[in-house]
Scaffold this motif. Structure first.
Motif, mmCIF file in Angstrom:
data_model
loop_
_atom_site.group_PDB
_atom_site.id
_atom_site.type_symbol
_atom_site.label_atom_id
_atom_site.label_comp_id
_atom_site.label_asym_id
_atom_site.label_seq_id
_atom_site.Cartn_x
_atom_site.Cartn_y
_atom_site.Cartn_z
ATOM 1 N N LEU A 227 34.129 -32.834 -50.695
ATOM 2 C CA LEU A 227 35.111 -32.196 -51.569
ATOM 3 C C LEU A 227 36.373 -31.776 -50.822
ATOM 4 C CD1 LEU A 227 33.046 -29.968 -54.037
ATOM 5 C CD2 LEU A 227 34.028 -32.227 -54.405
ATOM 6 N N GLY B 3 40.340 -34.116 -50.946
ATOM 7 C CA GLY B 3 41.637 -33.844 -51.560
ATOM 8 C C GLY B 3 42.511 -32.967 -50.682
ATOM 9 N N ALA C 23 44.137 -32.567 -55.784
ATOM 10 C CA ALA C 23 43.057 -32.369 -56.758
ATOM 11 C C ALA C 23 42.892 -33.597 -57.647
ATOM 12 C CB ALA C 23 43.343 -31.130 -57.598
ATOM 13 N N GLY C 24 43.986 -34.051 -58.240
ATOM 14 C CA GLY C 24 43.919 -35.247 -59.080
ATOM 15 C C GLY C 24 43.528 -36.479 -58.284
ATOM 16 N N LEU D 129 41.613 -36.569 -55.620
ATOM 17 C CA LEU D 129 40.182 -36.505 -55.343
ATOM 18 C C LEU D 129 39.386 -37.010 -56.545
ATOM 19 C CD1 LEU D 129 37.701 -35.590 -53.707
ATOM 20 C CD2 LEU D 129 37.979 -33.326 -54.731
ATOM 21 N N LEU D 130 39.758 -36.585 -57.739
ATOM 22 C CA LEU D 130 39.045 -37.011 -58.934
ATOM 23 C C LEU D 130 39.172 -38.517 -59.153
ATOM 24 C CD1 LEU D 130 39.970 -34.094 -61.356
ATOM 25 C CD2 LEU D 130 37.787 -34.493 -60.223
ATOM 26 N N LYS D 131 40.367 -39.052 -58.907
ATOM 27 C CA LYS D 131 40.543 -40.497 -59.061
ATOM 28 C C LYS D 131 39.781 -41.257 -57.986
ATOM 29 C CE LYS D 131 44.866 -40.385 -61.617
ATOM 30 N NZ LYS D 131 46.284 -40.814 -61.715
ATOM 31 N N SER D 132 39.668 -40.670 -56.802
ATOM 32 C CA SER D 132 38.865 -41.292 -55.754
ATOM 33 C C SER D 132 37.412 -41.401 -56.197
ATOM 34 C CB SER D 132 38.958 -40.479 -54.463
ATOM 35 O OG SER D 132 40.271 -40.482 -53.945
ATOM 36 N N PHE D 133 36.896 -40.355 -56.837
ATOM 37 C CA PHE D 133 35.537 -40.388 -57.360
ATOM 38 C C PHE D 133 35.388 -41.517 -58.383
ATOM 39 C CE2 PHE D 133 34.887 -35.800 -56.127
ATOM 40 C CZ PHE D 133 33.817 -36.048 -55.287
ATOM 41 N N VAL D 134 36.364 -41.628 -59.273
ATOM 42 C CA VAL D 134 36.308 -42.674 -60.297
ATOM 43 C C VAL D 134 36.245 -44.054 -59.640
ATOM 44 C CG1 VAL D 134 37.544 -43.774 -62.192
ATOM 45 C CG2 VAL D 134 37.522 -41.287 -62.014
ATOM 46 N N SER E 162 46.295 -40.359 -67.842
ATOM 47 C CA SER E 162 45.477 -39.967 -66.694
ATOM 48 C C SER E 162 44.027 -39.700 -67.087
ATOM 49 C CB SER E 162 46.061 -38.721 -66.033
ATOM 50 O OG SER E 162 46.091 -37.641 -66.939
ATOM 51 N N PHE F 255 38.826 -41.160 -66.449
ATOM 52 C CA PHE F 255 37.623 -40.348 -66.563
ATOM 53 C C PHE F 255 36.748 -40.822 -67.723
ATOM 54 C CE2 PHE F 255 41.030 -37.694 -64.775
ATOM 55 C CZ PHE F 255 40.528 -37.641 -63.489
#
Length: 291
Positions: free
Chosen positions: A37, A40, A221-222, A224-229, A266, A270
């Motif tokens: 985590l 990001g 933050a965004g 990191l979330l896109k990396s997860f996707v 965006s 998700f």
């Protein structure tokens, strides 16, 4: 037709950026089974480091990349040796690693606020506004440079993982760390190097982002979330899958603007993530040992 061509080119250029920021996250999880985590926060730190080297020392952002890689690799190795390696292994260490690395992210964010305030920053060079003709349209020099670097990374990563002793050791440890210990592989050293490489790739992504977009301490933050996707969509541990997933996500996001308001595009990624987890939990290429 010209509109569609512009969108297609934008999607390809954006995909290179998405892939760059996802490789490090996927590498660390593939080997250590740790959800980083702090990824990001390192992306944000890499952006500020590139900005400092350019603004204060006058170093071109692309020439500063080796320094950023070294600095973030050292930070990642330090982070593993001092904190991460003391966590419990297996499922018991999952919640602990999430809390610990989220705390590291908060420390990095607040350090950025103290050092640089909350104002937006950006790396601007003499060629930032330059563009080159391509297929009847104009493409930013910076975007082309970012795409070029993004194409080199998977090739270099694949070469290291498959052609060097270190890479083979990393893949072996990812598959069975206990067996590697029996044959004399220093597993802790491999974990340290892997965490350092993954962190360095996040720092690289931060510099590349900073050449294209403004950023501040909340940046990352965004991303990191896109990396997860991207990592989940491509299949955990798949280098090729990560690149393909980045392209799929970029294409869907860019072309979604044709049918959705800009503020909703965006969220498309998700929605894709939820669908993939329901329909194909292993991702497009399935889970691999860094294949």
């Amino acid at each position: 037709m010209a509109r569609l061509l512009d969108l297609a080119i934008s999607a390809v250029l954006l995909a290179g950026l998405y892939a760059t920021m996802a490789y490090g996250l996927g590498l660390i999880y593939g080997v250590l089974r740790v959800v980083n985590l702090a990824h990001g926060g390192v992306i944000m730190a890499g952006a500020y480091l590139g900005w400092v080297l350019h603004g204060w020392l006058g170093l071109d952002p692309y020439l500063s990349i080796p320094l950023v890689l070294v600095a973030t690799f050292a930070f990642g190795a330090f982070l593993y040796r001092v904190l991460v390696r003391h966590l419990p292994r297996g499922a018991a260490g999952g919640p602990a690693s999430l809390l610990l690395l989220f705390g590291v992210w908060l420390v990095l964010r607040n350090a950025a606020y103290l050092l640089f305030t909350g104002n937006d920053r950006a790396i601007r060079t003499a060629y930032s506004t330059h563009a080159l003709p391509f297929l009847g349209t104009w493409v930013s020099v910076n975007r082309l440079a970012v795409l070029g670097i993004a194409l080199v990374i998977p090739v270099a990563l694949h070469g290291v993982l498959h052609r060097t002793y270190l890479g083979k050791a990393i893949r072996a440890v990812a598959q069975n760390a206990d067996s590697c210990t029996l044959v004399g592989v220093d597993v802790e050293r491999i974990y340290t190097v892997t965490f350092g490489i993954g962190t360095a790739l996040a720092g690289l992504a931060g510099v590349l982002f900073a050449t294209l977009f403004a950023f501040n301490p909340t940046f990352g933050a965004g991303e990191l979330l896109k990396s997860f996707v991207v990592v989940v969509l491509g299949g955990l541990g798949s280098v090729v899958g990560t690149g393909v997933a980045a392209l799929v996500l970029a294409v869907v996001e860019v072309f979604a603007i044709l049918v959705l308001p800009a503020y909703l595009t965006s969220a498309v990624g998700f929605v894709m993530l939820v669908l993939v987890l329901v329909v194909r939990p292993g991702g497009l290429f399935g889970q691999r040992v860094l294949g």
